[in-house]
Design a protein around this motif. Structure first.
Motif, PDB file in Angstrom:
ATOM      1  N   GLU A 100       0.877  -1.173   0.000  1.00  0.00           N
ATOM      2  CA  GLU A 100       0.000   0.000   0.000  1.00  0.00           C
ATOM      3  C   GLU A 100       0.911   1.219   0.000  1.00  0.00           C
ATOM      4  N   THR A 129      -6.461  11.691  -7.237  1.00  0.00           N
ATOM      5  CA  THR A 129      -5.453  10.690  -7.598  1.00  0.00           C
ATOM      6  C   THR A 129      -5.846   9.335  -7.003  1.00  0.00           C
ATOM      7  N   GLN A 130      -5.032   8.318  -7.343  1.00  0.00           N
ATOM      8  CA  GLN A 130      -5.277   6.976  -6.783  1.00  0.00           C
ATOM      9  C   GLN A 130      -5.250   6.979  -5.258  1.00  0.00           C
ATOM     10  N   ALA A 131      -4.510   7.924  -4.681  1.00  0.00           N
ATOM     11  CA  ALA A 131      -4.385   7.964  -3.217  1.00  0.00           C
ATOM     12  C   ALA A 131      -5.718   8.273  -2.547  1.00  0.00           C
ATOM     13  N   GLU A 133      -8.702   7.188  -3.890  1.00  0.00           N
ATOM     14  CA  GLU A 133      -9.723   6.235  -4.370  1.00  0.00           C
ATOM     15  C   GLU A 133     -10.395   5.515  -3.207  1.00  0.00           C
TER      16      GLU A 133
ATOM     17  N   PRO B  89       1.509   2.433 -15.333  1.00  0.00           N
ATOM     18  CA  PRO B  89       0.912   1.129 -15.029  1.00  0.00           C
ATOM     19  C   PRO B  89       1.502   0.027 -15.910  1.00  0.00           C
ATOM     20  N   PRO B 131      -1.371   7.748 -14.042  1.00  0.00           N
ATOM     21  CA  PRO B 131      -1.907   8.083 -12.712  1.00  0.00           C
ATOM     22  C   PRO B 131      -1.410   9.457 -12.247  1.00  0.00           C
TER      23      PRO B 131
END
Lengths: 229, 190
Positions: A100, A129-131, A133, B89, B131
């Motif tokens: 993670e 951002t993905q952080a 999600e 990715p 990303p």
């Protein structure tokens, strides 16, 4: 009568770390890593560990030994894939370890919140951002922010420069990094130091981590040990 | 790296996310202190008046808006100021480190980057596909051929490197690019 928190060896200090424990592990680059405690952990049977630390270890020593031994189930960090974190990379690509990744400031603040009794907080870091999600986001004072929760450990395994026998700590240079905040965020904080002094030798106004956060102190057996250079 | 190019007459304090303000030059051989590192894990020195602090305070400085400028690299930047610089990715994930905190916290975000990728593809794009590190966070883009600012209405080309034509910059930029009325040649030091 003051409490004496000094343990005779690194081995004794970490002897009861259980399987499945979440370990807050201090250090950034080569500075502030509890090297002797990591050596002792490599000789200790605890497995299925979750390790919270800034990066996923460098080279072959220190944390990398625990990784190689298959003792770590999951790494929570801000920077996993430095080119010298090849032991971690190999395990990750083989699907043998979970990862993670968190923004470094969010990681520090989540650990701080855990130690400070803060139930959650909103931060602008990582919005969109993905952080962020799967996390609640909202707008406060015109700014988009994301809800983050505390990140406590079962055990903090940290490094300081000096301790007194009661567990008051000082750090040196950039070897502080995550160590002071991790000291606050676990019910059991084990500290490796370079020097142990009598209570009172560290001036009260110079204490960086007050003794209330520290349960065990050990003087590192090999002070020249550096797993990351 | 940027710190090597700051003229001596400038009064600049360097912050390093691992917990130091007032980073000085690299030490002479034999003077290295293993407890004094920058965020790239290199040994550095501390200038007079410098200070050390832990990671939580370091990022309180960053998020709290106390840092004037941050300078980062980029894999992709979009016309709206979106930035991607930490993962591709399937190919490469490095980690965001402190970048996501820096881009929302610093008063000004400057990118220094090659104008195009190693394969020649534009890195200044209409919309990022990688990303994100941050949304709408970039203020200034400095490349090997151009100096561009991010304005509310989009990207503005302000300077071009010597020997490079306006058309070349436009061709190598996917995002819409307006040209400043006072477009100038970039000042490049050796």
């Amino acid at each position: 009568m003051t409490s004496d928190k000094v343990y005779p060896s690194s081995k004794a200090a970490i002897a009861d770390i259980p399987d499945g424990a979440t370990i807050l592990l201090g250090g950034f680059g080569g500075a502030g890593i509890p090297e002797n405690l990591l050596v002792a952990m490599a000789d200790h049977p605890a497995r299925e560990l979750t390790v919270v630390t800034n990066h996923a270890g460098f080279g072959e020593r220190g944390l990398a030994v625990l990784l190689r031994q298959g003792k770590v189930r999951k790494i929570i960090c801000s920077y996993a894939f430095h080119r010298s974190a090849f032991v971690f990379r190999e395990l990750y690509l083989e699907g043998k370890i979970e990862l993670e990744q968190l923004p470094q400031g969010t990681m520090a603040e989540r650990i701080r919140a855990a130690g400070a009794g803060i139930s959650a907080f909103y931060t602008p870091t990582g919005v969109g951002t993905q952080a962020a999600e799967g996390k609640e986001t909202r707008t406060i004072n015109g700014r988009d922010v994301v809800l983050e929760h505390p990140l406590p450990g079962d055990v903090a395994v940290i490094k300081a420069h000096r301790a007194d026998r009661m567990g008051n700590l000082t750090y040196r240079g950039t070897a502080a990094n995550f160590n002071p905040v991790m000291a606050t965020a676990a019910p059991l904080t084990i500290v490796e130091v370079e020097e142990i002094v009598a209570p009172g030798v560290i001036a009260p106004e110079s204490v960086h981590t007050p003794s209330i956060y520290v349960q065990r102190v050990v003087r590192g057996e090999d002070l020249d040990l550096r797993s990351e250079t | 790296m940027v710190s090597n190019y700051i003229p001596e007459e400038y009064d600049v304090t360097i912050h390093s996310e691992n917990g130091v303000l007032g980073v000085g030059p690299f030490p002479y051989e034999g003077d290295e202190d293993p407890d004094l590192l920058n965020a790239s894990k290199e040994t550095v020195t501390l200038l007079q008046g410098g200070s050390y602090f832990d990671s939580a305070m370091s990022f309180s400085m960053v998020r709290g808006g106390h840092i004037d400028v941050t300078i980062l690299g980029a894999m992709e930047v979009a016309g709206n100021g979106d930035l991607a610089n930490w993962a591709i990715p399937g190919r490469m994930i490095s980690g965001m480190g402190g970048a996501m905190d820096l881009v929302v916290g610093a008063q000004k975000v400057i990118l220094t980057m090659e104008h195009v990728s190693k394969r020649g593809a534009p890195k200044i794009v209409k919309a990022c596909t990688l990303p994100l590190t941050g949304k709408g966070v970039v203020d200034v883009i400095i490349t090997d051929i151009a100096f561009i600012t991010v304005e509310p209405e989009g990207l503005m080309l302000r300077e071009i490197a010597p020997g490079v034509s306006k058309n070349e910059v436009m061709e190598k930029t996917e995002a819409p690019l307006q040209v400043a009325s006072d477009l100038r040649e970039m000042f490049v030091t050796a």
